[in-house]
Design an enzyme around this catalytic site. Structure first.
Site, PDB file in Angstrom:
ATOM      1  N   ALA A 120     -75.538  -7.440 -17.282  1.00 56.06           N
ATOM      2  CA  ALA A 120     -74.945  -6.578 -18.312  1.00 56.06           C
ATOM      3  C   ALA A 120     -75.892  -6.437 -19.505  1.00 56.06           C
ATOM      4  CB  ALA A 120     -73.586  -7.134 -18.750  1.00 56.06           C
ATOM      5  N   PRO A 174     -69.096 -14.820 -21.411  1.00 55.12           N
ATOM      6  CA  PRO A 174     -69.744 -16.137 -21.372  1.00 55.12           C
ATOM      7  C   PRO A 174     -70.965 -16.109 -20.442  1.00 55.12           C
ATOM      8  CG  PRO A 174     -67.571 -16.223 -20.312  1.00 55.12           C
ATOM      9  CD  PRO A 174     -67.710 -14.854 -20.924  1.00 55.12           C
ATOM     10  N   GLY A 204     -70.816 -16.735 -13.972  1.00 54.20           N
ATOM     11  CA  GLY A 204     -70.423 -15.942 -12.795  1.00 54.20           C
ATOM     12  C   GLY A 204     -69.863 -14.577 -13.129  1.00 54.20           C
ATOM     13  N   LEU A 205     -69.937 -14.185 -14.419  1.00 51.01           N
ATOM     14  CA  LEU A 205     -69.343 -12.905 -14.816  1.00 51.01           C
ATOM     15  C   LEU A 205     -70.401 -11.814 -15.040  1.00 51.01           C
ATOM     16  CD1 LEU A 205     -66.500 -14.179 -17.206  1.00 51.01           C
ATOM     17  CD2 LEU A 205     -66.403 -13.749 -14.745  1.00 51.01           C
ATOM     18  N   GLY A 206     -71.613 -12.090 -14.633  1.00 56.94           N
ATOM     19  CA  GLY A 206     -72.640 -11.041 -14.643  1.00 56.94           C
ATOM     20  C   GLY A 206     -73.226 -10.740 -16.009  1.00 56.94           C
ATOM     21  N   SER A 207     -73.272 -11.750 -16.892  1.00 54.83           N
ATOM     22  CA  SER A 207     -73.739 -11.442 -18.253  1.00 54.83           C
ATOM     23  C   SER A 207     -75.212 -11.032 -18.273  1.00 54.83           C
ATOM     24  CB  SER A 207     -73.490 -12.611 -19.203  1.00 54.83           C
ATOM     25  OG  SER A 207     -74.363 -13.664 -18.901  1.00 54.83           O
ATOM     26  N   SER A 208     -76.059 -11.649 -17.449  1.00 54.42           N
ATOM     27  CA  SER A 208     -77.491 -11.308 -17.533  1.00 54.42           C
ATOM     28  C   SER A 208     -77.741  -9.862 -17.096  1.00 54.42           C
ATOM     29  CB  SER A 208     -78.344 -12.288 -16.725  1.00 54.42           C
ATOM     30  OG  SER A 208     -77.972 -12.292 -15.368  1.00 54.42           O
ATOM     31  N   ASP A 231     -74.620  -7.338  -9.216  1.00 57.40           N
ATOM     32  CA  ASP A 231     -74.274  -7.434 -10.644  1.00 57.40           C
ATOM     33  C   ASP A 231     -74.814  -6.225 -11.424  1.00 57.40           C
ATOM     34  OD1 ASP A 231     -73.359  -9.858  -9.786  1.00 57.40           O
ATOM     35  OD2 ASP A 231     -74.420 -11.063 -11.272  1.00 57.40           O
TER      36      ASP A 231
END
Ligand code: MEV
Length: 326
Positions: free
Chosen positions: A116, A106, A110-114, A157
């Site tokens: 990644a 998502p 806060g899960l570091g998608s950008s 990240d």
């Protein structure tokens, strides 16, 4: 055609304080972003983000939108173009590209998608150009892209999504790999509230300016928490880890980056028997993480789902960025 992927992350300890020079502990988890790259015959960099439902192309400094609001699409796609360009510079080659992003992570949660996305794109572009890139080069390209998104990221990240596993990370210095003794049953629950990391970082800077001495004391406490947590992780002591997560969350609450939705999920997790729970990432929305002992992970999962969180049980992955096929 090349496909590369990179994992999501959770910060177990130390978000925000890491931007100010304190250590943080971060783990890569088994949800990934995929970037498909093909070389074009012209000079355009054409980008499609499947999940965000936006598309457009960059050509000689100008941007043409194909799908989505022009301004928002440019803002989201610019860092992807940046990661691709940085890698082409590192390879000493310049080509037009078709880039397609598909993500299991998502966004703005806060899960570091950008980071990644940026690492996966950098790896895919490098492979499409038949250049053998080091992870260090991919990390650098990903970090440059992150600077466009968050302006002043610590780099945590980009580091974790590139290298995978678990890291003890410090700004501007070599990070250490951590070996985890125990399985970490982590429940992640998303409030569904999207927020900007940059805004949360600026909020913390403003608090630091108003209360410099108190902020310094909070930093000192956080540092102790992280160092004790690194030991507890290596020893597999889940009870201590849970306590330290609660202490870390109290500091984040003090910084003003929690909110009602995050507190609701944290309380639900604790009531269901979680050993500890805290927000993860920048806060202001996004996700919480809760630590369960293996036996009650399902119970905690159900409790946070009932409290309104979009939740799942996360597993650590050692695989950082990787080329899937070329
Ligand atoms: C973002 O995942 C974590 C923050 O500490 C920002 C950063 O370290 O770049 C809030």
């Amino acid at each position: 055609m090349v496909v590369a992927s990179a994992p999501a992350k959770v910060i177990l300890f130390g978000e925000h304080f890491v931007v100010h020079g304190e250590p943080a502990i971060v783990v890569a988890i088994d949800k990934r972003v995929y970037a498909k790259v093909e070389l074009r015959t012209d000079d355009k960099i054409h980008v499609i983000s499947k999940n965000l439902n936006i598309a457009g192309s960059f050509n000689d400094g100008s941007f043409t939108v194909e799908v989505g609001d022009p301004q928002a699409a440019r803002l989201k796609l610019e860092p992807i173009k940046c990661a691709a360009e940085k890698i082409m510079e590192a390879c000493g080659k310049r080509k037009g590209l078709d880039i397609e992003i598909y993500s299991e992570i998502p966004a703005s949660a806060g899960l570091g998608s950008s980071a990644a996305v940026a690492s996966a794109v950098a790896a895919a572009v490098g492979a499409a150009l038949k250049s053998h890139l080091s992870k260090e080069e991919i990390f650098k390209a990903s970090l440059e892209a992150e600077k466009i998104v968050h302006e002043m990221p610590s780099g945590v990240d980009s580091a974790i999504t590139t290298f995978g596993g678990a890291l003890l990370f410090r700004l501007n210095s070599k990070f250490e790999r951590l070996t985890l003794e125990a399985e970490l049953p982590l429940i992640i629950a998303d409030t569904g509230i999207k927020r900007s990391t940059k805004d949360q970082i600026l909020k913390v800077y403003a608090l630091k300016e108003r209360h410099p001495r108190i902020f310094q004391l909070m930093r000192n406490v956080l540092r102790e928490i992280v160092l004790e947590a690194a030991e507890a992780l290596q020893e597999g002591d889940l009870n201590i880890l849970g306590e330290l997560m609660n202490l870390n969350h109290a500091l984040l609450y003090g910084l003003g980056v929690s909110n009602d939705s995050l507190e609701q999920l944290i309380n639900a997790a604790k009531k269901a028997g979680a050993l500890g729970a805290k927000l993860t990432g920048a806060g202001g929305g996004g996700c919480i993480i809760a630590l369960a002992d293996g036996l009650n992970a399902e119970k905690v999962l159900k409790a946070v789902q009932e409290a309104g969180g979009n939740a799942f049980i996360a597993h650590k992955t050692n695989d950082g960025v990787r080329v899937e096929h070329e």
